[in-house]
Design a protein around this motif. Structure first.
Motif, PDB file in Angstrom:
ATOM      1  N   SER A 109       9.384  -1.569   8.342  1.00  0.00           N
ATOM      2  CA  SER A 109       8.267  -0.395   8.245  1.00  0.00           C
ATOM      3  C   SER A 109       7.121  -0.832   8.752  1.00  0.00           C
ATOM      4  O   SER A 109       6.659  -1.979   9.034  1.00  0.00           O
ATOM      5  CB  SER A 109       8.187  -0.053   7.017  1.00  0.00           C
ATOM      6  N   LEU A 110       6.452   0.402   9.594  1.00  0.00           N
ATOM      7  CA  LEU A 110       5.185   0.043  10.184  1.00  0.00           C
ATOM      8  C   LEU A 110       3.994   0.661   9.116  1.00  0.00           C
ATOM      9  O   LEU A 110       4.450   1.810   8.653  1.00  0.00           O
ATOM     10  CB  LEU A 110       5.241   0.836  11.503  1.00  0.00           C
ATOM     11  N   LEU A 111       2.973   0.002   9.101  1.00  0.00           N
ATOM     12  CA  LEU A 111       2.163   0.238   7.825  1.00  0.00           C
ATOM     13  C   LEU A 111       0.611   0.490   8.817  1.00  0.00           C
ATOM     14  O   LEU A 111       0.451  -0.283   9.744  1.00  0.00           O
ATOM     15  CB  LEU A 111       1.713  -0.400   7.048  1.00  0.00           C
ATOM     16  N   ARG A 112      -0.252   1.371   8.332  1.00  0.00           N
ATOM     17  CA  ARG A 112      -1.389   1.554   9.077  1.00  0.00           C
ATOM     18  C   ARG A 112      -2.630   1.571   8.098  1.00  0.00           C
ATOM     19  O   ARG A 112      -2.404   1.937   6.811  1.00  0.00           O
ATOM     20  CB  ARG A 112      -1.568   3.052   9.723  1.00  0.00           C
ATOM     21  N   THR A 113      -3.653   0.741   8.483  1.00  0.00           N
ATOM     22  CA  THR A 113      -4.575   0.475   7.392  1.00  0.00           C
ATOM     23  C   THR A 113      -5.865   1.336   7.952  1.00  0.00           C
ATOM     24  O   THR A 113      -5.966   1.820   9.021  1.00  0.00           O
ATOM     25  CB  THR A 113      -5.203  -0.937   7.545  1.00  0.00           C
ATOM     26  N   THR A 134       4.850   6.332  -1.186  1.00  0.00           N
ATOM     27  CA  THR A 134       3.721   6.479  -0.229  1.00  0.00           C
ATOM     28  C   THR A 134       2.353   5.987  -0.723  1.00  0.00           C
ATOM     29  O   THR A 134       2.045   5.981  -1.761  1.00  0.00           O
ATOM     30  CB  THR A 134       3.717   8.110   0.074  1.00  0.00           C
ATOM     31  N   PHE A 135       1.294   5.747   0.206  1.00  0.00           N
ATOM     32  CA  PHE A 135       0.453   5.195   0.000  1.00  0.00           C
ATOM     33  C   PHE A 135      -0.790   5.632   1.206  1.00  0.00           C
ATOM     34  O   PHE A 135      -0.315   5.490   2.113  1.00  0.00           O
ATOM     35  CB  PHE A 135       0.350   3.810  -0.534  1.00  0.00           C
ATOM     36  N   SER A 136      -2.090   5.644   0.665  1.00  0.00           N
ATOM     37  CA  SER A 136      -2.926   6.082   2.023  1.00  0.00           C
ATOM     38  C   SER A 136      -3.250   4.841   2.789  1.00  0.00           C
ATOM     39  O   SER A 136      -2.870   3.670   2.195  1.00  0.00           O
ATOM     40  CB  SER A 136      -4.246   6.420   1.263  1.00  0.00           C
ATOM     41  N   ARG A 137      -4.092   4.861   4.105  1.00  0.00           N
ATOM     42  CA  ARG A 137      -4.427   3.791   4.756  1.00  0.00           C
ATOM     43  C   ARG A 137      -5.278   3.018   3.945  1.00  0.00           C
ATOM     44  O   ARG A 137      -5.518   1.640   4.280  1.00  0.00           O
ATOM     45  CB  ARG A 137      -4.942   4.295   6.069  1.00  0.00           C
ATOM     46  N   GLU A 138      -6.332   3.515   3.131  1.00  0.00           N
ATOM     47  CA  GLU A 138      -7.228   3.046   2.548  1.00  0.00           C
ATOM     48  C   GLU A 138      -6.891   2.060   1.361  1.00  0.00           C
ATOM     49  O   GLU A 138      -7.369   1.083   1.072  1.00  0.00           O
ATOM     50  CB  GLU A 138      -8.270   4.082   1.839  1.00  0.00           C
TER      51      GLU A 138
END
Lengths: 308, 363
Positions: free
Chosen positions: B257-261, B343-347
């Motif tokens: 999976s690709l995650l964004r911060t 699901t979760f936010s970038r923050e």
């Protein structure tokens, strides 16, 4: 099969039988726990209750077995009063001096920051030394501090000091006191050490933090907290010395007029023989010892409430 | 310059270094907690401030005075101990008035101030009780009153609530904070209980192996842990190894999976990092989920009902994720074994250096 319930008996189911047997087994188990104490109670009854009872009864009887109070009136004779006073004096002296010596040693090993090894050694030695009394102790002192004792001879031959010229006499009141102190000090160590261990380091730190000096800490907190335990311990030492017979008899051979020796003389019957007077003397001792034990238990209860 | 200054403090017991080059500045009236596990040096540090231990190195300044070699009795600090340390031979009233009595304050003045203190700790009717007649909570209140009646420069509390029941603990910690704020007294509090530290402190210093790992406000410590240790020590946390794909844009891969911060990553692309996400920051995918949110697919392995919240343990690839959801009337409870998308936010995605022990989630 006859109907039990029809015969007027309570009807019991299988479950009822099981719960009845369980209850019965539980009761037996509960009672069996007391069996472990049976030897103690037998011992207590055979060697304390029966002899003490016969002694009390005998103290109210004359030679013919008739009721009399003469034995107690005889307790007021000057030689018997003096015997009680000497015994109380000896017991109090050795309890206070032994208590002080034992307290200092116990303080050093409990709160003095000494290595654990020394604490173990002193505790073990105290356990042994507190039980080293009677004839062996008397002879140990005779062989070291008697007129021809090892230390007496050593002091005379090396330093030219004659102990007995300085007024010391092993067979006197102070010589006997010294011998008693030998077993009183270790007994004090054993009794007072748990109380000292119960003194929390934080009490000292809290008082220091509030601006108190070491003297103020001991005056306001340390000594008041320890006082019941200290008093209880000294009372126990008093009782320990008060009942001692063999050490005094083996060392002084009856030169010092102590109550246990006097009782022995009355009951054994050499020159003096009046068993009933001996019983009355012993009854007096029982009263003093009982008072000591009650005071000890009360003080112990007080201190255990504080140091827990 | 702070009211209490700890400058490069070290403490060695033989070869063992318990406190290591610790420095801290505490402002006047501030409430600072030392938080850490057993043996991290927090109590030793407090005892050095109180004067019961001497620093092997460094100096302690209180109100600009170097007190490193001044005995505890002259430091004018109040201390509350873990086991209360009330004097057993004195009533609550006598315990509270002890500090005033020994410093020669007149009896009438002492009695007046003791009455005020008993009122402050809500124990007016217990003044004549001995410590063994008081509950643990009451004893600790008396200990607190005894420490503050002498108007100390600062108050030091060494795990004062650890011996109490959970309910009393919560009540008493609120009382401690209220009294501290009412008197405006500088306070240093030692605890191993993160909830306690976070709920009453102005700042929390998380300690590890004799050093301060991170110091900050409770919010900052919880939301922005500076190290993996702080992140794992405070609260429950999901932590995974990831690989930086684009440091500038803040993109990492975790498994497939690709995650964004929310922010760029200060680690070069291709390097290993640790990705930390709080369980309460996760939710199940639904229509309201933001389009730029992160997603992780998984299967529900365990459901733990905790009353106000429900904790789900979700298997994602070969890892486990912990997710907390509020138990609201609208909440539709998924079933065990169900395939879901977390699901979760970038923050919510926190990046930490990747050099520590790997684990999936930490309670």
């Amino acid at each position: 099969m006859p109907d039990i319930s029809a015969q007027g008996r309570p009807h019991t189911t299988d479950a009822g039988h099981i719960s009845f047997f369980r209850l019965y087994a539980h009761r037996i188990r509960r009672q069996a726990r007391w069996l472990g104490l049976a030897p103690f109670f037998i011992f207590l009854f055979a060697f304390m209750i029966i002899p003490a009872s016969s002694l009390i009864v005998g103290s109210f009887q004359d030679n013919t077995g008739a009721l009399t109070f003469d034995n107690f009136i005889h307790l007021l004779k000057p030689n018997i009063v003096s015997s009680y006073l000497i015994t109380i004096n000896l017991s109090a002296t050795t309890a206070v001096l032994g208590g002080l010596g034992g307290l200092l040693i116990a303080y050093a090993i409990s709160l003095g920051g000494l290595p654990q090894g020394i604490r173990s050694f002193v505790s073990t030695f105290s356990g042994v030394a507190s039980n080293f009394a009677g004839v062996p102790l008397a002879f140990a002192f005779i062989s070291t501090l008697g007129r021809a004792g090892f230390i007496t001879v050593l002091l005379r031959s090396i330093f030219g000091i004659d102990l007995y010229d300085t007024g010391f006499n092993l067979y006197s009141f102070w010589g006997l006191s010294l011998t008693y102190i030998y077993f009183q000090i270790p007994l004090m160590v054993l009794i007072i050490q748990p109380a000292l261990d119960g003194m929390k380091k934080e009490w000292r730190e809290a008082s220091e933090n509030l601006g108190a000096s070491a003297f103020q800490y001991w005056f306001h907190v340390g000594i008041p907290v320890l006082l019941p335990s200290l008093s209880a311990a000294v009372i126990l030492l008093f009782g320990n010395a008060f009942g001692a017979y063999a050490t005094a008899y083996a060392l002084t051979g009856g030169l010092i007029n102590l109550v246990p020796i006097l009782i022995g003389a009355q009951i054994r019957g050499n020159v003096l023989h009046d068993p009933n007077l001996g019983y009355a003397l012993a009854f007096g001792m029982i009263i003093i010892m009982t008072a000591s034990i009650i005071a000890y238990l009360w003080l112990q209860r007080l201190s255990s409430r504080w140091i827990k | 310059m702070g009211f209490i200054e700890l400058e490069g403090i070290s403490k060695n017991f033989g070869c063992n270094t318990v406190v290591n080059e610790l420095s801290l500045s505490v402002k006047k009236g501030e409430f600072v907690s030392f938080l850490g596990g057993s043996g991290c040096g927090k109590t030793t540090m407090l005892r050095m401030i109180a004067g019961f231990e001497t620093p092997s190195k460094g100096s302690i300044l209180i109100n600009n005075v170097n007190v490193s070699n001044i005995p505890p009795a002259r430091r004018k600090l109040g201390m509350v101990f873990q086991n209360y340390a009330l004097f057993p031979n004195m009533t609550a009233r006598k315990n509270i008035g002890f500090g005033l009595r020994i410093s020669g304050i007149p009896r009438t003045e002492t009695e007046k101030r003791v009455d005020e203190m008993l009122d402050l700790i809500h124990m007016t009717q217990f003044g004549d009780h001995y410590p063994h007649q008081l509950s643990g909570g009451q004893q600790q209140r008396v200990a607190l009153a005894r420490a503050i009646i002498v108007k100390p420069g600062a108050l030091l509390l060494d795990e004062p609530l650890s011996a109490l029941d959970a309910k009393i603990r919560i009540q008493l910690r609120d009382d401690i904070r209220a009294i501290q704020q009412q008197l405006g007294i500088t306070t240093i509090y030692v605890t191993h209980d993160q909830e306690e530290a976070l709920s009453i402190s102005d700042r929390v210093a998380v300690m590890r192996e004799g050093r301060i790992e991170q110091i900050g406000t409770p919010l900052n410590i919880y939301n922005r842990p500076a190290t993996s240790y702080v992140a794992s020590f405070i609260g429950t946390l999901n932590m995974f190894y990831g690989s930086v794909v684009d440091a500038e844009k803040g993109v990492v891969t975790v498994g497939e999976s690709l995650l964004r911060t929310a922010e760029s990553i200060s680690v070069d692309s291709g390097k290993t990092v640790r990705v930390a996400i709080r369980p309460e920051a996760l939710s199940l995918f639904n229509n309201e989920t933001m389009s730029d949110a992160n997603f992780l697919p998984g299967r529900i392995e365990t459901i733990k009902f905790l009353g106000s919240t429900v904790r789900f343990i979700i298997k994602f690839e070969d890892k486990f994720i912990s997710m907390d959801c509020f138990n609201t009337p609208q909440f539709k409870m998924p079933q065990k074994g169900e395939q879901v998308s977390v699901t979760f936010s970038r923050e919510a995605c926190q990046i930490l250096p990747g050099d520590a022990i790997p684990f999936c989630y930490h309670e």
